[in-house]
Scaffold this motif. Sequence first.
Motif, PDB file in Angstrom:
ATOM      1  N   VAL A   1      -4.616 -22.178  12.744  1.00 33.89           N
ATOM      2  CA  VAL A   1      -4.552 -20.714  12.850  1.00 33.89           C
ATOM      3  C   VAL A   1      -3.352 -20.361  13.708  1.00 33.89           C
ATOM      4  O   VAL A   1      -3.260 -20.751  14.878  1.00 33.89           O
ATOM      5  N   GLY A   2      -2.407 -19.649  13.099  1.00 29.64           N
ATOM      6  CA  GLY A   2      -1.216 -19.219  13.822  1.00 29.64           C
ATOM      7  C   GLY A   2      -1.295 -17.761  14.211  1.00 29.64           C
ATOM      8  O   GLY A   2      -2.340 -17.105  14.061  1.00 29.64           O
ATOM      9  N   GLU A   3      -0.191 -17.232  14.725  1.00 31.97           N
ATOM     10  CA  GLU A   3      -0.162 -15.837  15.153  1.00 31.97           C
ATOM     11  C   GLU A   3      -0.377 -14.873  13.999  1.00 31.97           C
ATOM     12  O   GLU A   3      -0.939 -13.788  14.168  1.00 31.97           O
ATOM     13  N   SER A   4       0.038 -15.279  12.799  1.00 34.02           N
ATOM     14  CA  SER A   4      -0.089 -14.402  11.635  1.00 34.02           C
ATOM     15  C   SER A   4      -1.376 -14.642  10.863  1.00 34.02           C
ATOM     16  O   SER A   4      -1.625 -13.979   9.853  1.00 34.02           O
ATOM     17  N   GLY A   5      -2.189 -15.598  11.314  1.00 32.58           N
ATOM     18  CA  GLY A   5      -3.446 -15.860  10.631  1.00 32.58           C
ATOM     19  C   GLY A   5      -3.591 -17.313  10.228  1.00 32.58           C
ATOM     20  O   GLY A   5      -2.872 -18.188  10.733  1.00 32.58           O
ATOM     21  N   PRO A   6      -4.520 -17.606   9.313  1.00 32.45           N
ATOM     22  CA  PRO A   6      -4.762 -18.993   8.903  1.00 32.45           C
ATOM     23  C   PRO A   6      -3.547 -19.610   8.211  1.00 32.45           C
ATOM     24  O   PRO A   6      -2.809 -18.920   7.502  1.00 32.45           O
ATOM     25  N   VAL A   7      -3.374 -20.896   8.440  1.00 33.00           N
ATOM     26  CA  VAL A   7      -2.298 -21.655   7.800  1.00 33.00           C
ATOM     27  C   VAL A   7      -2.920 -22.887   7.163  1.00 33.00           C
ATOM     28  O   VAL A   7      -3.618 -23.658   7.838  1.00 33.00           O
ATOM     29  N   PHE A   8      -2.683 -23.060   5.868  1.00 34.35           N
ATOM     30  CA  PHE A   8      -3.218 -24.204   5.137  1.00 34.35           C
ATOM     31  C   PHE A   8      -2.051 -25.086   4.709  1.00 34.35           C
ATOM     32  O   PHE A   8      -1.197 -24.664   3.933  1.00 34.35           O
ATOM     33  N   ASP A   9      -2.023 -26.295   5.237  1.00 30.82           N
ATOM     34  CA  ASP A   9      -0.914 -27.219   4.977  1.00 30.82           C
ATOM     35  C   ASP A   9      -1.445 -28.542   4.449  1.00 30.82           C
ATOM     36  O   ASP A   9      -2.639 -28.862   4.575  1.00 30.82           O
ATOM     37  N   ASN A  10      -0.518 -29.322   3.881  1.00 29.56           N
ATOM     38  CA  ASN A  10      -0.811 -30.712   3.541  1.00 29.56           C
ATOM     39  C   ASN A  10      -0.651 -31.520   4.827  1.00 29.56           C
ATOM     40  O   ASN A  10       0.452 -31.664   5.350  1.00 29.56           O
ATOM     41  N   ALA A  11      -1.764 -32.042   5.319  1.00 23.68           N
ATOM     42  CA  ALA A  11      -1.747 -32.715   6.620  1.00 23.68           C
ATOM     43  C   ALA A  11      -0.937 -34.001   6.609  1.00 23.68           C
ATOM     44  O   ALA A  11      -0.621 -34.541   7.673  1.00 23.68           O
ATOM     45  N   SER A  12      -0.606 -34.506   5.425  1.00 25.61           N
ATOM     46  CA  SER A  12       0.127 -35.772   5.353  1.00 25.61           C
ATOM     47  C   SER A  12       1.637 -35.582   5.349  1.00 25.61           C
ATOM     48  O   SER A  12       2.379 -36.560   5.474  1.00 25.61           O
TER      49      SER A  12
ATOM     50  N   MET B   1      -6.073 -34.976   3.333  1.00 22.37           N
ATOM     51  CA  MET B   1      -4.779 -34.286   3.262  1.00 22.37           C
ATOM     52  C   MET B   1      -4.898 -32.785   3.533  1.00 22.37           C
ATOM     53  O   MET B   1      -3.885 -32.095   3.607  1.00 22.37           O
ATOM     54  N   VAL B   2      -6.120 -32.287   3.650  1.00 19.28           N
ATOM     55  CA  VAL B   2      -6.320 -30.858   3.907  1.00 19.28           C
ATOM     56  C   VAL B   2      -6.087 -30.576   5.390  1.00 19.28           C
ATOM     57  O   VAL B   2      -6.727 -31.161   6.257  1.00 19.28           O
ATOM     58  N   GLY B   3      -5.164 -29.670   5.662  1.00 19.47           N
ATOM     59  CA  GLY B   3      -4.873 -29.285   7.043  1.00 19.47           C
ATOM     60  C   GLY B   3      -5.087 -27.800   7.258  1.00 19.47           C
ATOM     61  O   GLY B   3      -4.585 -26.976   6.488  1.00 19.47           O
ATOM     62  N   VAL B   4      -5.862 -27.443   8.281  1.00 21.67           N
ATOM     63  CA  VAL B   4      -6.169 -26.045   8.579  1.00 21.67           C
ATOM     64  C   VAL B   4      -5.814 -25.757  10.036  1.00 21.67           C
ATOM     65  O   VAL B   4      -6.286 -26.450  10.941  1.00 21.67           O
TER      66      VAL B   4
END
Length: 440
Positions: free
Chosen positions: A47-58, A42-45
């Motif tokens: 990288v967007g324009e503003s930097g790292p993005v950590f989301d729930n991959a599910s 479920m860990v989603g990583v």
Amino acid sequence: MTIVQAPRAVSTTAPPRASRDTGIDFLRALCVLGVVLLHAIMVGVTVGESGPVFDNASDGTAWIAPLSWFLQVMPLFFVIGGFSGLLAYQRMRQRGGTAIGFVAGRVHRLLRPAIFTIAVIGLALALLTVSGVPADLIATAGFRYGQPLWFLGVFLLCQALLPLLAASHERAPLRTIGALAVAAIAVDVLRAASGLEGLGFLNLAFVWMTLQQLGFFLADGSIDRLSRGIRAAAGGAALLTLVVTFAFGIYSPDLIANINPPTAALLLVGVAHTSLLSLHRERLERFSRRPRVAAFTGFVTVRTMTIYLWHMPVLLLMAGFTAVFALMTGMTLPALDSAGWWAGRPLWLATAVALTALVAVAFTRFESQPAPPATSSRRRLVVGTLSGLVGIVLLLALGTSVATALIAIALIAVSLRLSSLSSAPGASQSASPAARLVPA
């Protein structure tokens, strides 16, 4: 909360087993592995324009619902917790131990590794803060770390109440589990009728205590005395009822969604799991005695809580390292749920399991060492247990930050101090080697 000592006479339960049930231990170890794998996937990583993005991959995916039918193991874990806890409590009573000694031992087994983990996380968050890491990323890391701690708080509550619930099981087993199940269903009904989602969190007590109580029936032999046909029918009926609730929109087919807050759908899952377990228990025990399987079981059994407490920090570290590496090298991370993302999942999951195992080896001593002998009373034990629960709830409700970690550490330290095992005759049995080997 009242912690009482049950009568010493055991009238409705079978004598405690002379040796451990290796099949149950193996199943518990599989549950722990399932939790690690579920959270890892479920860990989603990105990288967007503003930097790292950590989301729930599910989130918003179609695969999480069917996957949850295989990896939603918490109902079974609490059933096993009731099974093992009742047998451990009975063995202690036979040796002259007390309810106070049992609960104090559980408090130390659960909270001693937790206080160390929380201290390390608090220090890590402080270092990230002074290093200039954006506050929103630190808040996300603290939130993600704190999410799985619901299990620690609920399991501590269930185990602290186990002597009281065991006494009630001896007097009126069906009425006790029936009352708990009805309370869990009533909470769901009131939540749906009122629209007050917060009511659902009452089931953090009722759902999981019901499942622990179901484990008592497995421990005392009541389920095994039923015919195989009845057990199979009970499991099938639970599964069919679960499908019907999905079809009518009563509960979500995503069993992960039914855990926050917990719903009575998990009771049906627990009945189905317990039915399968009882029908295949002898086969499971034979399989569990194979050398490699036994080695896996033994590794996890003495590190159950350590693995649970450290797997999320390991995943957060992996996510942070991935984001930093991508930023430093300019590497493009695959979009969540894309073909490239799925191609990397086997390596990701294997790394998560391996690193968690290494960390667990390093910190096992905080879980396995005996509780220090000291004087204790029922009142001190109740206050100490509540102090530990408040510390965990604080991290869940407010999020894990440097400040909340410090407060939680102080509250858990008070809990461990007040819950020190009694040096009264017989109570020291709870700190015996045999008692320490009973997994939390």
